[in-house]
Write a protein that holds these residues in place. Structure first.
Motif, short mmCIF file in Angstrom:
data_model
loop_
_atom_site.label_atom_id
_atom_site.label_comp_id
_atom_site.label_asym_id
_atom_site.label_seq_id
_atom_site.Cartn_x
_atom_site.Cartn_y
_atom_site.Cartn_z
N ARG A 101 -35.07 -56.13 -0.29
CA ARG A 101 -36.48 -56.50 -0.45
C ARG A 101 -36.91 -57.33 0.76
N ASP A 102 -36.01 -58.18 1.26
CA ASP A 102 -36.33 -59.03 2.43
C ASP A 102 -35.78 -58.46 3.73
N TYR A 103 -34.59 -57.87 3.68
CA TYR A 103 -33.95 -57.39 4.91
C TYR A 103 -34.47 -56.02 5.35
N GLY A 104 -35.00 -55.24 4.40
CA GLY A 104 -35.51 -53.92 4.73
C GLY A 104 -34.46 -52.83 4.65
N LYS A 105 -34.90 -51.61 4.92
CA LYS A 105 -34.06 -50.42 4.73
C LYS A 105 -32.87 -50.37 5.68
N ASP A 106 -32.97 -51.07 6.81
CA ASP A 106 -31.88 -51.03 7.78
C ASP A 106 -30.71 -51.95 7.40
N PHE A 107 -30.81 -52.59 6.26
CA PHE A 107 -29.69 -53.35 5.71
C PHE A 107 -28.93 -52.35 4.82
N VAL A 108 -27.95 -51.67 5.42
CA VAL A 108 -27.31 -50.53 4.75
C VAL A 108 -26.07 -51.01 3.99
N ILE A 109 -26.02 -50.71 2.71
CA ILE A 109 -24.89 -51.21 1.90
C ILE A 109 -24.01 -50.05 1.44
#
Lengths: 149, 134
Positions: A101-109
Protein backbone atom coordinates in the motif's frame (compact mmCIF):
# COMPACT_ATOMS: atom_id res chain seq x y z
CA UNK A 1 18.44 1.71 6.04
CA UNK A 2 14.71 2.16 6.56
CA UNK A 3 13.33 5.49 7.68
CA UNK A 4 10.67 5.95 10.34
CA UNK A 5 7.82 6.19 7.85
CA UNK A 6 8.83 2.93 6.18
CA UNK A 7 9.01 1.13 9.51
CA UNK A 8 5.60 2.58 10.43
CA UNK A 9 4.16 0.67 7.46
CA UNK A 10 5.17 -2.64 9.06
CA UNK A 11 4.09 -1.59 12.56
CA UNK A 12 0.66 -0.60 11.22
CA UNK A 13 0.43 -3.81 9.18
CA UNK A 14 1.13 -5.89 12.27
CA UNK A 15 -1.40 -3.98 14.36
CA UNK A 16 -4.02 -4.33 11.64
CA UNK A 17 -3.41 -8.07 11.25
CA UNK A 18 -4.16 -8.90 14.87
CA UNK A 19 -7.11 -6.49 15.07
CA UNK A 20 -8.80 -7.94 12.01
CA UNK A 21 -7.72 -11.59 11.78
CA UNK A 22 -7.67 -12.34 15.50
CA UNK A 23 -10.15 -9.63 16.52
CA UNK A 24 -7.94 -8.76 19.45
CA UNK A 25 -5.29 -6.05 19.22
CA UNK A 26 -1.63 -6.77 19.85
CA UNK A 27 0.78 -4.47 21.62
CA UNK A 28 3.41 -3.55 19.08
CA UNK A 29 6.59 -2.09 20.56
CA UNK A 30 9.04 0.41 19.14
CA UNK A 31 11.26 -1.06 16.41
CA UNK A 32 14.92 -1.43 17.30
CA UNK A 33 18.00 -2.05 15.21
CA UNK A 34 20.03 -5.21 15.80
CA UNK A 35 23.68 -4.30 15.49
CA UNK A 36 25.74 -7.15 16.86
CA UNK A 37 23.96 -10.45 16.30
CA UNK A 38 21.02 -12.13 14.55
CA UNK A 39 17.59 -11.01 15.75
CA UNK A 40 16.63 -14.51 16.93
CA UNK A 41 13.58 -16.66 16.28
CA UNK A 42 10.79 -18.47 18.09
CA UNK A 43 9.53 -21.97 17.30
CA UNK A 44 7.94 -21.13 13.93
CA UNK A 45 9.18 -18.56 11.42
CA UNK A 46 7.52 -17.46 8.18
CA UNK A 47 9.94 -15.81 5.77
CA UNK A 48 9.12 -13.55 2.82
CA UNK A 49 11.88 -12.66 0.38
CA UNK A 50 11.65 -9.20 -1.10
CA UNK A 51 12.98 -8.01 -4.45
CA UNK A 52 12.45 -5.04 -6.72
CA UNK A 53 12.46 -1.56 -5.24
CA UNK A 54 13.79 -3.04 -1.99
CA UNK A 55 15.56 -6.34 -1.47
CA UNK A 56 16.06 -8.57 1.53
CA UNK A 57 13.55 -10.29 3.71
CA UNK A 58 10.75 -9.89 6.20
CA UNK A 59 10.03 -12.60 8.72
CA UNK A 60 7.41 -13.20 11.39
CA UNK A 61 8.41 -15.56 14.18
CA UNK A 62 6.20 -16.85 16.97
CA UNK A 63 5.91 -19.64 19.54
CA UNK A 64 3.48 -22.50 18.99
CA UNK A 65 1.25 -21.27 21.84
CA UNK A 66 0.60 -17.94 20.11
CA UNK A 67 -0.16 -19.66 16.81
CA UNK A 68 -2.48 -22.15 18.51
CA UNK A 69 -4.54 -19.37 20.11
CA UNK A 70 -4.51 -17.40 16.86
CA UNK A 71 -5.89 -20.44 15.01
CA UNK A 72 -8.56 -20.91 17.68
CA UNK A 73 -9.61 -17.27 17.30
CA UNK A 74 -9.90 -17.91 13.54
CA UNK A 75 -12.27 -20.85 14.28
CA UNK A 76 -9.68 -23.34 12.98
CA UNK A 77 -9.74 -26.79 14.54
CA UNK A 78 -6.65 -28.33 12.98
CA UNK A 79 -3.56 -27.67 15.11
CA UNK A 80 -1.12 -29.88 13.26
CA UNK A 81 2.47 -28.92 12.53
CA UNK A 82 1.47 -28.26 8.91
CA UNK A 83 -1.24 -25.83 9.98
CA UNK A 84 1.19 -24.02 12.31
CA UNK A 85 3.54 -23.61 9.33
CA UNK A 86 0.67 -22.39 7.20
CA UNK A 87 -0.38 -19.86 9.86
CA UNK A 88 3.05 -18.36 10.44
CA UNK A 89 3.59 -18.08 6.68
CA UNK A 90 0.22 -16.44 6.21
CA UNK A 91 0.95 -13.78 8.86
CA UNK A 92 4.28 -12.96 7.19
CA UNK A 93 2.63 -12.88 3.76
CA UNK A 94 -0.23 -10.65 4.88
CA UNK A 95 1.93 -8.06 6.63
CA UNK A 96 4.43 -7.97 3.74
CA UNK A 97 1.70 -7.78 1.10
CA UNK A 98 -0.07 -4.98 2.94
CA UNK A 99 3.21 -3.02 2.87
CA UNK A 100 2.68 -2.55 -0.88
CA UNK A 101 0.00 0.00 0.00
CA UNK A 102 2.93 2.34 0.78
CA UNK A 103 5.84 0.75 -1.11
CA UNK A 104 3.92 0.17 -4.36
CA UNK A 105 3.90 -2.66 -6.88
CA UNK A 106 7.68 -2.75 -7.22
CA UNK A 107 7.93 -4.15 -3.70
CA UNK A 108 7.89 -7.76 -4.94
CA UNK A 109 7.25 -10.46 -2.35
CA UNK A 110 7.84 -14.20 -2.59
CA UNK A 111 5.56 -16.96 -1.41
CA UNK A 112 6.36 -17.75 2.23
CA UNK A 113 8.97 -20.27 3.28
CA UNK A 114 8.74 -21.62 6.82
CA UNK A 115 11.33 -22.93 9.25
CA UNK A 116 10.44 -24.53 12.57
CA UNK A 117 12.00 -25.86 15.73
CA UNK A 118 13.77 -22.57 16.36
CA UNK A 119 15.90 -23.02 13.27
CA UNK A 120 17.82 -20.00 12.05
CA UNK A 121 19.04 -21.75 8.93
CA UNK A 122 18.26 -18.97 6.52
CA UNK A 123 20.44 -16.19 5.21
CA UNK A 124 19.99 -12.58 6.21
CA UNK A 125 21.35 -9.97 3.79
CA UNK A 126 24.93 -9.53 4.92
CA UNK A 127 25.23 -5.85 4.18
CA UNK A 128 22.22 -4.51 6.05
CA UNK A 129 21.08 -4.54 9.63
CA UNK A 130 17.70 -5.95 10.64
CA UNK A 131 15.01 -4.07 12.54
CA UNK A 132 12.99 -5.96 15.10
CA UNK A 133 9.37 -5.01 15.78
CA UNK A 134 8.39 -6.61 19.10
CA UNK A 135 4.83 -7.96 19.34
CA UNK A 136 2.92 -8.97 22.43
CA UNK A 137 -0.45 -10.63 22.00
CA UNK A 138 -2.42 -12.15 24.87
CA UNK A 139 0.82 -12.35 26.90
CA UNK A 140 2.64 -14.22 24.11
CA UNK A 141 5.75 -12.61 22.61
CA UNK A 142 6.49 -12.71 18.89
CA UNK A 143 8.41 -10.48 16.52
CA UNK A 144 8.48 -9.16 13.02
CA UNK A 145 11.95 -8.74 11.57
CA UNK A 146 12.47 -6.38 8.64
CA UNK A 147 15.82 -6.61 6.89
CA UNK A 148 15.73 -4.61 3.66
CA UNK A 149 18.33 -2.78 1.66
CA UNK B 1 -30.49 -9.39 0.68
CA UNK B 2 -30.18 -12.92 -0.69
CA UNK B 3 -29.92 -13.56 -4.39
CA UNK B 4 -33.42 -14.53 -5.67
CA UNK B 5 -33.50 -18.27 -6.22
CA UNK B 6 -36.44 -19.98 -7.89
CA UNK B 7 -37.17 -23.66 -7.38
CA UNK B 8 -35.44 -24.61 -10.61
CA UNK B 9 -32.42 -22.36 -10.10
CA UNK B 10 -29.22 -24.19 -9.28
CA UNK B 11 -26.85 -22.91 -6.63
CA UNK B 12 -23.87 -20.90 -7.82
CA UNK B 13 -20.73 -23.01 -7.94
CA UNK B 14 -17.72 -21.61 -6.09
CA UNK B 15 -14.04 -22.54 -6.48
CA UNK B 16 -11.50 -21.39 -3.88
CA UNK B 17 -7.88 -20.74 -4.93
CA UNK B 18 -5.21 -19.97 -2.33
CA UNK B 19 -1.82 -21.52 -1.57
CA UNK B 20 -2.70 -21.58 2.12
CA UNK B 21 -4.76 -24.56 3.30
CA UNK B 22 -5.70 -22.47 6.29
CA UNK B 23 -7.24 -19.73 4.14
CA UNK B 24 -8.98 -22.21 1.83
CA UNK B 25 -10.56 -23.93 4.82
CA UNK B 26 -11.49 -20.59 6.37
CA UNK B 27 -13.26 -19.36 3.23
CA UNK B 28 -15.14 -22.64 2.89
CA UNK B 29 -16.11 -22.68 6.57
CA UNK B 30 -17.05 -19.01 6.75
CA UNK B 31 -19.03 -18.51 3.58
CA UNK B 32 -22.63 -18.73 4.67
CA UNK B 33 -24.60 -17.81 1.56
CA UNK B 34 -27.23 -20.46 0.80
CA UNK B 35 -26.91 -19.57 -2.88
CA UNK B 36 -23.33 -20.89 -3.02
CA UNK B 37 -21.92 -24.40 -3.16
CA UNK B 38 -18.16 -24.96 -2.96
CA UNK B 39 -17.28 -27.32 -5.82
CA UNK B 40 -13.49 -27.29 -5.68
CA UNK B 41 -10.32 -25.71 -4.37
CA UNK B 42 -6.74 -25.33 -5.57
CA UNK B 43 -3.38 -24.32 -4.12
CA UNK B 44 -1.86 -22.61 -7.17
CA UNK B 45 -2.79 -21.26 -10.58
CA UNK B 46 -1.98 -24.40 -12.54
CA UNK B 47 -4.02 -26.60 -10.24
CA UNK B 48 -6.82 -24.01 -10.42
CA UNK B 49 -7.03 -24.41 -14.22
CA UNK B 50 -7.35 -28.17 -13.85
CA UNK B 51 -10.03 -27.92 -11.14
CA UNK B 52 -11.84 -25.21 -13.12
CA UNK B 53 -12.09 -27.39 -16.24
CA UNK B 54 -13.37 -30.27 -14.14
CA UNK B 55 -15.91 -28.43 -11.95
CA UNK B 56 -17.05 -25.48 -14.14
CA UNK B 57 -17.54 -22.94 -11.33
CA UNK B 58 -19.56 -19.72 -11.66
CA UNK B 59 -17.58 -17.86 -8.99
CA UNK B 60 -13.92 -18.01 -7.96
CA UNK B 61 -12.01 -16.59 -5.00
CA UNK B 62 -8.44 -16.02 -6.13
CA UNK B 63 -5.24 -15.43 -4.18
CA UNK B 64 -2.49 -13.62 -6.10
CA UNK B 65 0.87 -14.62 -4.60
CA UNK B 66 1.10 -18.34 -5.30
CA UNK B 67 3.70 -20.81 -6.59
CA UNK B 68 3.64 -22.39 -10.08
CA UNK B 69 1.27 -19.82 -11.61
CA UNK B 70 0.29 -16.60 -9.84
CA UNK B 71 -3.25 -15.31 -9.52
CA UNK B 72 -3.04 -12.53 -12.12
CA UNK B 73 -1.98 -15.00 -14.83
CA UNK B 74 -4.58 -17.51 -13.68
CA UNK B 75 -7.38 -14.90 -13.88
CA UNK B 76 -6.50 -14.24 -17.53
CA UNK B 77 -6.66 -17.99 -18.31
CA UNK B 78 -9.97 -18.49 -16.48
CA UNK B 79 -11.62 -15.56 -18.27
CA UNK B 80 -10.49 -16.99 -21.63
CA UNK B 81 -12.02 -20.35 -20.68
CA UNK B 82 -15.29 -18.84 -19.41
CA UNK B 83 -15.78 -15.11 -20.03
CA UNK B 84 -18.80 -14.88 -17.71
CA UNK B 85 -16.97 -16.27 -14.65
CA UNK B 86 -16.97 -13.90 -11.65
CA UNK B 87 -13.70 -13.69 -9.76
CA UNK B 88 -13.13 -12.19 -6.33
CA UNK B 89 -9.45 -11.56 -5.63
CA UNK B 90 -8.59 -12.20 -1.96
CA UNK B 91 -5.02 -11.05 -1.46
CA UNK B 92 -2.70 -9.26 0.93
CA UNK B 93 -1.28 -7.19 -1.93
CA UNK B 94 -2.64 -3.79 -1.05
CA UNK B 95 -1.33 -1.46 -3.77
CA UNK B 96 -3.74 0.09 -6.24
CA UNK B 97 -1.76 -0.97 -9.33
CA UNK B 98 -2.23 -4.65 -8.48
CA UNK B 99 -5.97 -4.22 -7.94
CA UNK B 100 -6.26 -2.39 -11.28
CA UNK B 101 -4.23 -5.11 -13.01
CA UNK B 102 -6.51 -7.81 -11.60
CA UNK B 103 -9.66 -5.94 -12.64
CA UNK B 104 -8.27 -5.36 -16.13
CA UNK B 105 -7.50 -9.08 -16.47
CA UNK B 106 -11.12 -9.84 -15.66
CA UNK B 107 -11.57 -9.94 -11.86
CA UNK B 108 -14.88 -8.56 -10.57
CA UNK B 109 -13.88 -7.58 -7.04
CA UNK B 110 -11.02 -7.33 -4.57
CA UNK B 111 -10.94 -8.17 -0.84
CA UNK B 112 -7.77 -7.44 1.09
CA UNK B 113 -6.32 -9.82 3.64
CA UNK B 114 -6.71 -9.80 6.57
CA UNK B 115 -10.51 -9.94 6.38
CA UNK B 116 -13.35 -10.55 8.79
CA UNK B 117 -16.07 -13.18 8.30
CA UNK B 118 -18.54 -10.40 7.62
CA UNK B 119 -16.33 -8.74 4.99
CA UNK B 120 -15.94 -12.08 3.22
CA UNK B 121 -19.66 -12.77 3.11
CA UNK B 122 -20.46 -9.25 1.95
CA UNK B 123 -17.89 -9.52 -0.84
CA UNK B 124 -19.23 -12.93 -1.91
CA UNK B 125 -22.80 -11.66 -1.85
CA UNK B 126 -21.81 -8.73 -4.05
CA UNK B 127 -20.08 -11.12 -6.43
CA UNK B 128 -23.12 -13.41 -6.55
CA UNK B 129 -25.39 -10.47 -7.43
CA UNK B 130 -23.43 -9.48 -10.53
CA UNK B 131 -25.52 -10.43 -13.56
CA UNK B 132 -24.04 -13.50 -15.21
CA UNK B 133 -23.59 -11.89 -18.60
CA UNK B 134 -22.47 -8.44 -17.40
Amino acid sequence: MLDERELRTFVDGTTNFFEVAAQQPATVGSPYLVTDDRPGVHEYTGIIRVSGRRSGLVYFTAPKTLLTVLLMKMQENDFSHQTMCDAVGEVANTISGNARRDYGKDFVISVPTVVSGGSEEFELPGDTRPYVIPINWRSHAAKLVVCLR
Amino acid sequence: MPVPAGPAMRRLRLMIVDDSNLIRRRIERTQSLPELAVVGSAGNGEEALEVFRRTDPDLVTMDLTMPEMDGIECIAHLVRLKPEVRILVISALADKATAIDAIEKGASGFLHKPFTDRQLNEALLELARIPQHA
